[in-house]
Design an enzyme around this catalytic site. Sequence first.
Site, PDB file in Angstrom:
ATOM      1  CB  SER A   1      41.971  45.156  33.617  1.00  0.00           C
ATOM      2  OG  SER A   1      40.891  45.856  32.420  1.00  0.00           O
TER       3      SER A   1
ATOM      4  CE1 TYR B   1      37.556  44.498  36.798  1.00  0.00           C
ATOM      5  CE2 TYR B   1      37.679  45.798  34.865  1.00  0.00           C
ATOM      6  CZ  TYR B   1      38.120  43.912  35.686  1.00  0.00           C
ATOM      7  OH  TYR B   1      39.099  43.680  35.447  1.00  0.00           O
TER       8      TYR B   1
HETATM    9  P1  NAP Z   1      37.234  35.138  37.167  1.00  0.00           P
HETATM   10  O1  NAP Z   1      36.921  33.717  35.807  1.00  0.00           O
HETATM   11  O2  NAP Z   1      35.733  35.478  37.364  1.00  0.00           O
HETATM   12  O3  NAP Z   1      37.919  34.169  37.753  1.00  0.00           O
HETATM   13  C1  NAP Z   1      37.789  35.056  38.808  1.00  0.00           C
HETATM   14  C2  NAP Z   1      38.333  33.925  40.077  1.00  0.00           C
HETATM   15  O4  NAP Z   1      38.723  35.461  41.164  1.00  0.00           O
HETATM   16  C3  NAP Z   1      38.430  32.916  40.993  1.00  0.00           C
HETATM   17  O5  NAP Z   1      39.544  31.592  40.935  1.00  0.00           O
HETATM   18  C4  NAP Z   1      37.111  33.207  42.179  1.00  0.00           C
HETATM   19  O6  NAP Z   1      36.926  32.519  43.231  1.00  0.00           O
HETATM   20  C5  NAP Z   1      38.168  34.255  42.719  1.00  0.00           C
HETATM   21  N1  NAP Z   1      37.331  35.393  43.184  1.00  0.00           N
HETATM   22  C6  NAP Z   1      36.985  36.893  43.078  1.00  0.00           C
HETATM   23  N2  NAP Z   1      36.593  37.259  43.970  1.00  0.00           N
HETATM   24  C7  NAP Z   1      37.316  36.297  45.138  1.00  0.00           C
HETATM   25  C8  NAP Z   1      37.941  37.453  46.530  1.00  0.00           C
HETATM   26  N3  NAP Z   1      37.106  38.391  46.654  1.00  0.00           N
HETATM   27  N4  NAP Z   1      38.637  36.354  47.293  1.00  0.00           N
HETATM   28  C9  NAP Z   1      39.186  35.448  46.504  1.00  0.00           C
HETATM   29  N5  NAP Z   1      39.057  35.218  45.535  1.00  0.00           N
HETATM   30  C10 NAP Z   1      38.168  35.363  44.951  1.00  0.00           C
HETATM   31  O7  NAP Z   1      37.841  36.114  36.614  1.00  0.00           O
HETATM   32  P2  NAP Z   1      39.623  36.275  35.330  1.00  0.00           P
HETATM   33  O8  NAP Z   1      38.988  36.723  34.232  1.00  0.00           O
HETATM   34  O9  NAP Z   1      40.191  34.500  35.441  1.00  0.00           O
HETATM   35  O10 NAP Z   1      39.962  37.434  35.961  1.00  0.00           O
HETATM   36  C11 NAP Z   1      41.746  37.577  36.603  1.00  0.00           C
HETATM   37  C12 NAP Z   1      41.974  38.477  36.677  1.00  0.00           C
HETATM   38  O11 NAP Z   1      42.313  39.750  35.945  1.00  0.00           O
HETATM   39  C13 NAP Z   1      41.378  39.919  37.798  1.00  0.00           C
HETATM   40  O12 NAP Z   1      41.796  40.809  38.502  1.00  0.00           O
HETATM   41  C14 NAP Z   1      39.719  40.258  36.778  1.00  0.00           C
HETATM   42  O13 NAP Z   1      39.851  42.051  37.005  1.00  0.00           O
HETATM   43  C15 NAP Z   1      41.227  40.344  35.636  1.00  0.00           C
HETATM   44  N6  NAP Z   1      41.291  40.699  34.636  1.00  0.00           N
HETATM   45  C16 NAP Z   1      40.340  40.156  33.227  1.00  0.00           C
HETATM   46  C17 NAP Z   1      39.752  40.054  32.084  1.00  0.00           C
HETATM   47  C18 NAP Z   1      38.995  39.012  30.911  1.00  0.00           C
HETATM   48  O14 NAP Z   1      39.476  40.110  29.979  1.00  0.00           O
HETATM   49  N7  NAP Z   1      38.396  37.787  31.720  1.00  0.00           N
HETATM   50  C19 NAP Z   1      41.030  41.561  31.929  1.00  0.00           C
HETATM   51  C20 NAP Z   1      41.630  42.673  32.144  1.00  0.00           C
HETATM   52  C21 NAP Z   1      41.617  41.866  33.422  1.00  0.00           C
HETATM   53  P3  NAP Z   1      35.492  30.838  42.928  1.00  0.00           P
HETATM   54  O15 NAP Z   1      36.106  30.608  41.802  1.00  0.00           O
HETATM   55  O16 NAP Z   1      35.890  30.773  44.942  1.00  0.00           O
HETATM   56  O17 NAP Z   1      34.469  31.711  42.759  1.00  0.00           O
END
Ligand code: NAP
Length: 251
Positions: free
Chosen positions: A146, A160
Amino acid sequence: MSTDKKVMIVTGASRGIGAAVAMLAARRGYSVCVNYRHRRDAADEVVAAIRAEGGQAIAVAADMADEAQVVQLFQAVDRELGRVDALVNNAGVLETQMRVEDMDAARVSRILATNVVGALVCCREAVRRMAPRHGGRGGAIVNVSSVAARLGSPGEYVDYAASKGALDTLTIGLSKEVAADGIRVNAVRPGTIYTDMHASGGEPGRVDRLASSIPLQRGGTVDEVAGAVMWFFSEEAGYTTGSFIEVSGGK
Ligand code: NAP
């Protein structure tokens, strides 16, 4: 179900960025393991969407914060899809926005357990299968970090952000450690992307609130992040390791 297709594991692929990566990878010919933690329904939908397009995918539950479950995930992929060629460490969590002075150690440990320890254990399992020393044929790993690693997320979730800093250092160190094994390790740093993650921080509308502070004046899409992740697996990226792509609208 094992075929001669390349095999990719995407952690946290039931929703958000991980789901978009899984869909794009399947379109590019990978057999995909769609990992999830709780939302079996959402993971099944991703698998069904991939199969509807003629792709190959399985859904496997495993909590990245639990080492034994990570090992079982890789064993399930060995059995059902074959030896892994590509790993996307995408699963990541954050908790309610707060200042460091209000955080307790249990919260920080939960975040590190998924975002750092889980990613490292996945890397270990992948290297044990990809390295020629272990009978493998090389491979590639992409960590989803991130821009928080660089910005620090003050007043929201410094814990985080620190976990993503650790993931960046893991990316650099491992890339050098396994380069001679034919394994490339890179990372994508998304900025502010439209997903459910912001609701986990207590502010579902966070992306729209921040849009005007982003140089490109909008939040990003999961497909824009998935495109950058998949570039690292392309032939064009064959000489790229220990590198970072920021998908952050210039933030
Ligand atoms: P999200 O929409 O909240 O989805 C999270 C996903 O991770 C879901 O599939 C969830 O599974 C799974 N998950 C969470 N904890 C887990 C665990 N302990 N073991 C296995 N699966 C787990 O998140 P996102 O925004 O797509 O984020 C994905 C990645 O991008 C993350 O690493 C996040 O830090 C990074 N990121 C996101 C943003 C943003 O703005 N969205 C920005 C920078 C970085 P379930 O469906 O079963 O709960």
